[in-house]
Design a protein around this motif. Structure first.
Motif, PDB file in Angstrom:
ATOM      1  N   GLY A  41       0.812  -1.210   0.000  1.00 17.84           N
ATOM      2  CA  GLY A  41       0.000   0.000   0.000  1.00 17.84           C
ATOM      3  C   GLY A  41       0.847   1.262   0.000  1.00 17.84           C
ATOM      4  O   GLY A  41       0.542   2.221  -0.715  1.00 17.84           O
ATOM      5  N   VAL A  42       1.911   1.266   0.799  1.00 17.03           N
ATOM      6  CA  VAL A  42       2.808   2.426   0.829  1.00 17.03           C
ATOM      7  C   VAL A  42       3.430   2.640  -0.550  1.00 17.03           C
ATOM      8  O   VAL A  42       3.464   3.765  -1.073  1.00 17.03           O
ATOM      9  CB  VAL A  42       3.915   2.244   1.888  1.00 17.03           C
ATOM     10  CG1 VAL A  42       4.961   3.366   1.757  1.00 17.03           C
ATOM     11  CG2 VAL A  42       3.329   2.243   3.296  1.00 17.03           C
ATOM     12  N   CYS A  43       3.898   1.568  -1.159  1.00 17.35           N
ATOM     13  CA  CYS A  43       4.509   1.674  -2.496  1.00 17.35           C
ATOM     14  C   CYS A  43       3.507   2.216  -3.516  1.00 17.35           C
ATOM     15  O   CYS A  43       3.846   3.084  -4.331  1.00 17.35           O
ATOM     16  CB  CYS A  43       5.022   0.312  -2.956  1.00 17.35           C
ATOM     17  SG  CYS A  43       6.455  -0.271  -2.040  1.00 17.35           S
ATOM     18  N   LYS A  77       1.698   6.792  -6.730  1.00 18.50           N
ATOM     19  CA  LYS A  77       0.551   7.609  -7.144  1.00 18.50           C
ATOM     20  C   LYS A  77       0.878   9.105  -7.092  1.00 18.50           C
ATOM     21  O   LYS A  77       0.148   9.925  -7.651  1.00 18.50           O
ATOM     22  CB  LYS A  77      -0.630   7.285  -6.218  1.00 18.50           C
ATOM     23  CG  LYS A  77      -1.938   8.011  -6.510  1.00 18.50           C
ATOM     24  CD  LYS A  77      -3.002   7.568  -5.503  1.00 18.50           C
ATOM     25  CE  LYS A  77      -4.253   8.432  -5.583  1.00 18.50           C
ATOM     26  NZ  LYS A  77      -4.904   8.364  -6.896  1.00 18.50           N
ATOM     27  N   TRP A  78       1.990   9.458  -6.473  1.00 17.90           N
ATOM     28  CA  TRP A  78       2.352  10.866  -6.266  1.00 17.90           C
ATOM     29  C   TRP A  78       2.874  11.459  -7.572  1.00 17.90           C
ATOM     30  O   TRP A  78       3.998  11.196  -8.006  1.00 17.90           O
ATOM     31  CB  TRP A  78       3.396  10.966  -5.158  1.00 17.90           C
ATOM     32  CG  TRP A  78       3.653  12.362  -4.669  1.00 17.90           C
ATOM     33  CD1 TRP A  78       2.915  13.479  -4.937  1.00 17.90           C
ATOM     34  CD2 TRP A  78       4.720  12.773  -3.816  1.00 17.90           C
ATOM     35  NE1 TRP A  78       3.448  14.569  -4.311  1.00 17.90           N
ATOM     36  CE2 TRP A  78       4.554  14.174  -3.608  1.00 17.90           C
ATOM     37  CE3 TRP A  78       5.777  12.123  -3.197  1.00 17.90           C
ATOM     38  CZ2 TRP A  78       5.427  14.917  -2.821  1.00 17.90           C
ATOM     39  CZ3 TRP A  78       6.652  12.853  -2.407  1.00 17.90           C
ATOM     40  CH2 TRP A  78       6.480  14.230  -2.223  1.00 17.90           C
ATOM     41  N   ASP A  79       2.072  12.295  -8.215  1.00 17.83           N
ATOM     42  CA  ASP A  79       2.410  12.845  -9.526  1.00 17.83           C
ATOM     43  C   ASP A  79       3.690  13.675  -9.506  1.00 17.83           C
ATOM     44  O   ASP A  79       4.489  13.634 -10.449  1.00 17.83           O
ATOM     45  CB  ASP A  79       1.252  13.704 -10.057  1.00 17.83           C
ATOM     46  CG  ASP A  79       0.044  12.865 -10.435  1.00 17.83           C
ATOM     47  OD1 ASP A  79       0.210  11.655 -10.688  1.00 17.83           O
ATOM     48  OD2 ASP A  79      -1.077  13.419 -10.465  1.00 17.83           O
ATOM     49  N   GLU A  80       3.882  14.452  -8.447  1.00 16.25           N
ATOM     50  CA  GLU A  80       5.067  15.308  -8.369  1.00 16.25           C
ATOM     51  C   GLU A  80       6.341  14.463  -8.345  1.00 16.25           C
ATOM     52  O   GLU A  80       7.347  14.804  -8.991  1.00 16.25           O
ATOM     53  CB  GLU A  80       4.995  16.192  -7.112  1.00 16.25           C
ATOM     54  CG  GLU A  80       4.056  17.376  -7.239  1.00 16.25           C
ATOM     55  CD  GLU A  80       2.570  16.996  -7.218  1.00 16.25           C
ATOM     56  OE1 GLU A  80       1.739  17.880  -7.487  1.00 16.25           O
ATOM     57  OE2 GLU A  80       2.237  15.824  -6.927  1.00 16.25           O
ATOM     58  N   ARG A  95      12.924   6.589  -5.781  1.00 19.66           N
ATOM     59  CA  ARG A  95      11.491   6.531  -5.470  1.00 19.66           C
ATOM     60  C   ARG A  95      11.194   5.326  -4.576  1.00 19.66           C
ATOM     61  O   ARG A  95      10.436   5.431  -3.606  1.00 19.66           O
ATOM     62  CB  ARG A  95      10.667   6.453  -6.758  1.00 19.66           C
ATOM     63  CG  ARG A  95       9.177   6.224  -6.492  1.00 19.66           C
ATOM     64  CD  ARG A  95       8.333   6.408  -7.732  1.00 19.66           C
ATOM     65  NE  ARG A  95       8.872   5.693  -8.875  1.00 19.66           N
ATOM     66  CZ  ARG A  95       8.503   5.908 -10.135  1.00 19.66           C
ATOM     67  NH1 ARG A  95       7.588   6.821 -10.403  1.00 19.66           N
ATOM     68  NH2 ARG A  95       9.024   5.222 -11.124  1.00 19.66           N
ATOM     69  N   ASP A  96      11.784   4.175  -4.900  1.00 19.54           N
ATOM     70  CA  ASP A  96      11.574   2.988  -4.071  1.00 19.54           C
ATOM     71  C   ASP A  96      12.162   3.182  -2.678  1.00 19.54           C
ATOM     72  O   ASP A  96      11.612   2.695  -1.687  1.00 19.54           O
ATOM     73  CB  ASP A  96      12.190   1.754  -4.748  1.00 19.54           C
ATOM     74  CG  ASP A  96      11.458   1.375  -6.031  1.00 19.54           C
ATOM     75  OD1 ASP A  96      10.275   1.734  -6.164  1.00 19.54           O
ATOM     76  OD2 ASP A  96      12.074   0.734  -6.903  1.00 19.54           O
ATOM     77  N   GLU A 101      -1.704  14.764   0.889  1.00 21.21           N
ATOM     78  CA  GLU A 101      -2.717  13.827   0.391  1.00 21.21           C
ATOM     79  C   GLU A 101      -2.163  12.395   0.333  1.00 21.21           C
ATOM     80  O   GLU A 101      -2.860  11.443   0.696  1.00 21.21           O
ATOM     81  CB  GLU A 101      -3.199  14.282  -0.984  1.00 21.21           C
ATOM     82  CG  GLU A 101      -3.970  15.597  -0.932  1.00 21.21           C
ATOM     83  CD  GLU A 101      -4.340  16.123  -2.307  1.00 21.21           C
ATOM     84  OE1 GLU A 101      -4.062  15.417  -3.300  1.00 21.21           O
ATOM     85  OE2 GLU A 101      -4.914  17.218  -2.390  1.00 21.21           O
ATOM     86  N   ILE A 102      -0.911  12.251  -0.118  1.00 23.76           N
ATOM     87  CA  ILE A 102      -0.302  10.924  -0.155  1.00 23.76           C
ATOM     88  C   ILE A 102      -0.125  10.392   1.261  1.00 23.76           C
ATOM     89  O   ILE A 102      -0.362   9.205   1.536  1.00 23.76           O
ATOM     90  CB  ILE A 102       1.056  10.974  -0.878  1.00 23.76           C
ATOM     91  CG1 ILE A 102       0.872  11.425  -2.334  1.00 23.76           C
ATOM     92  CG2 ILE A 102       1.747   9.618  -0.817  1.00 23.76           C
ATOM     93  CD1 ILE A 102      -0.051  10.549  -3.158  1.00 23.76           C
ATOM     94  N   ALA A 103       0.256  11.272   2.189  1.00 22.77           N
ATOM     95  CA  ALA A 103       0.423  10.867   3.588  1.00 22.77           C
ATOM     96  C   ALA A 103      -0.906  10.379   4.172  1.00 22.77           C
ATOM     97  O   ALA A 103      -0.950   9.393   4.916  1.00 22.77           O
ATOM     98  CB  ALA A 103       0.963  12.036   4.408  1.00 22.77           C
TER      99      ALA A 103
END
Length: 205
Positions: A32-34, A39-42, A60-61, A104-106
């Motif tokens: 889920g975290v990955c 999903k984070w566009d920035e 990113r990973d 939002e990602i958080a």
């Protein structure tokens, strides 16, 4: 979306850590975290443009990994996750994000943690299925580590990597520029002619 987020929302345990003892639950949470990070566009923009260098995908990973590690502690709140994401963007990609996207990602990550706690994997699996569909269509290359294989920049990524190295060197290491650029071509002599030529080429970019 962000106006409905409570940045003080948190999860806490009295002893031990927030890490799930059940391996299948922990695996779902890590997935889920990955998926939230992907999903984070920035961040995706930073990776696709190699702002973190040739190993941007690996970075990113790594961001996913450090967020997961936050839950080795007894308490985590949304604001801590957001700050971790923002600091990682600055440290690894030299990019400051000035909107609420990290928040939002958080919030998504916090929701996923609570969902996994009650063994509700619906939203995580939904995101994962969308990710797999995108991979199957070949619409995204985010799973690949080598930036030169980025379908959006097939012809320029190699030169971009060189530019990354050139731009990161400038005034701090001018004396060693000829050493840093050795792989680009043979050194004819030690009189500085190669260095002058390479500076001229760099100036034309």
């Amino acid at each position: 979306m962000s106006h409905n987020i409570d940045p003080t929302d948190y999860v806490e345990v009295e002893s031990g850590s927030l890490k799930f003892q059940d391996e299948s639950q922990q695996a779902k949470f890590e997935l889920g975290v990955c998926m939230a990070v992907y999903k984070w566009d920035e961040l995706n923009t930073a990776v696709e443009n190699s702002w973190g260098g040739a190993n941007s995908s690996e970075k990113r990973d790594w961001i996913s990994a450090i967020v997961i590690e936050l839950f080795d502690e007894k308490v985590v709140d949304i604001q801590l996750i957001e700050e971790t994401l923002l600091y990682a963007m600055v440290d690894e990609f030299d990019t400051e994000v000035d909107n609420d996207s990290a928040l939002e990602i958080a919030a998504i990550i916090m929701k996923f943690y609570k969902d996994v706690g009650i063994k509700n994997y619906t939203d995580i699996e939904f995101l994962y299925n969308k990710y797999q569909e995108k991979q199957a269509r070949g619409a995204s290359n985010v799973a690949k580590i080598h930036i030169e294989e980025d379908p959006n920049n097939p012809d320029v990524s190699d030169s971009e990597e060189d530019d990354e190295e050139d731009e990161n060197i400038p005034t701090l290491h001018e004396d060693s520029m000829d050493i840093d650029e050795e792989p680009s071509g043979p050194i004819v002599d030690d009189d500085g002619f190669e260095l002058v030529q390479k500076k001229g080429r760099k100036g034309r970019r």
